[in-house]
Scaffold this motif. Structure first.
Motif, PDB file in Angstrom:
ATOM      1  N   GLN A  48      64.006  44.216  -5.242  1.00 23.89           N
ATOM      2  CA  GLN A  48      62.975  45.036  -5.127  1.00 23.89           C
ATOM      3  C   GLN A  48      62.742  45.749  -6.473  1.00 23.89           C
TER       4      GLN A  48
ATOM      5  N   THR B  77      62.135  49.289  -8.236  1.00 21.37           N
ATOM      6  CA  THR B  77      62.330  50.739  -8.018  1.00 21.37           C
ATOM      7  C   THR B  77      61.920  51.441  -9.406  1.00 21.37           C
TER       8      THR B  77
ATOM      9  N   ARG C 101      59.279  50.852  -4.486  1.00 18.41           N
ATOM     10  CA  ARG C 101      60.032  52.441  -4.419  1.00 18.41           C
ATOM     11  C   ARG C 101      59.666  53.097  -5.640  1.00 18.41           C
TER      12      ARG C 101
ATOM     13  N   VAL D 276      58.827  55.081  -0.383  1.00 16.02           N
ATOM     14  CA  VAL D 276      58.960  53.524  -0.060  1.00 16.02           C
ATOM     15  C   VAL D 276      58.088  52.885   0.469  1.00 16.02           C
TER      16      VAL D 276
END
Length: 225
Positions: free
Chosen positions: A31, A33, A209, A223
């Protein structure tokens, strides 16, 4: 996964206490972030601590479940070389080296043979669509292409985490948007945890995120599905 646990780092700025204060954040693998916030909110300070480039006054950095912020300096240096990748606001490419040579260099510093380093570097540059530019020097590349080389360099060693500080700061939207689409795709494809410090809406809009910082404190975590 990268974990920041109760990170505090303070310093004096203009006679006032600044830094980051008791920040906890998980940065999952696969992911992107984003640390979002205005200038002076603590984004870069937190990124440097996460990348073991600076030490916190309190708290702990954990990587893949292991406390790494308390390791001896030599061990932290080896960890930065082998498990972390970095993309800076200024791409920091060596001007006398070609794109391929810039990506090969950190691999060779890790002890890979010239042949192995070339193979991994070529694959990394292919992943950012730069195969036709392998033998071009930075001055022969656009700003967006230079940042793609920097991303390839960060990914070539197959790190667990890549940390990027304002990667679109010198790019217009025509170059920045596809760059961040690429970062988002590579994070998922390679299972790498990307931690990006940025106040750019085009970066924030592509995040999985978003950790919002104000005056060194984490005030919100979004999120996205």
């Amino acid at each position: 996964m990268l974990q920041l646990l109760n990170i505090t780092r303070t310093y004096e700025a203009g006679g006032e206490k600044a830094g980051v204060f008791d920040v906890s954040l998980d940065v999952p693998s696969g992911q992107m972030t984003v640390l979002a916030g205005p200038s002076g909110s603590g984004k870069t300070t937190l990124l440097q601590i996460a990348g073991l480039l600076d030490e916190a006054d309190g708290g702990e950095v954990r990587l893949e479940g292991v406390a790494v912020s308390t390791l001896p300096e030599r061990a932290r240096t080896e960890l930065r070389l082998n498990r972390l990748g970095f993309v800076f606001q200024a791409h920091n490419l060596l001007p006398v080296f070609t794109a391929l040579e810039n990506v090969m260099l950190p691999l060779q510093l890790r002890g890979l043979s010239t042949e192995e380093a070339r193979h991994q570097a070529e694959a990394a540059l292919a992943s950012v669509d730069l195969t036709p530019r392998l033998h071009h020097r930075p001055t022969e590349l656009s700003g967006g292409q230079q940042q793609r080389v920097a991303i390839a360099r960060a990914l070539a060693g197959r790190p667990a985490v890549v940390l990027a500080d304002e990667p679109t700061a010198s790019l217009d939207q025509a170059h920045g948007a596809p760059l961040m689409d690429l970062v988002h795709r590579l994070a998922k494809e390679r299972g790498v945890a990307f931690l990006v410090a940025s106040h750019d809406p085009m970066v924030i809009g592509r995040a999985d995120r978003v950790a919002r910082l104000v005056d060194g404190r984490l005030v919100a975590l979004e999120v996205r599905p």
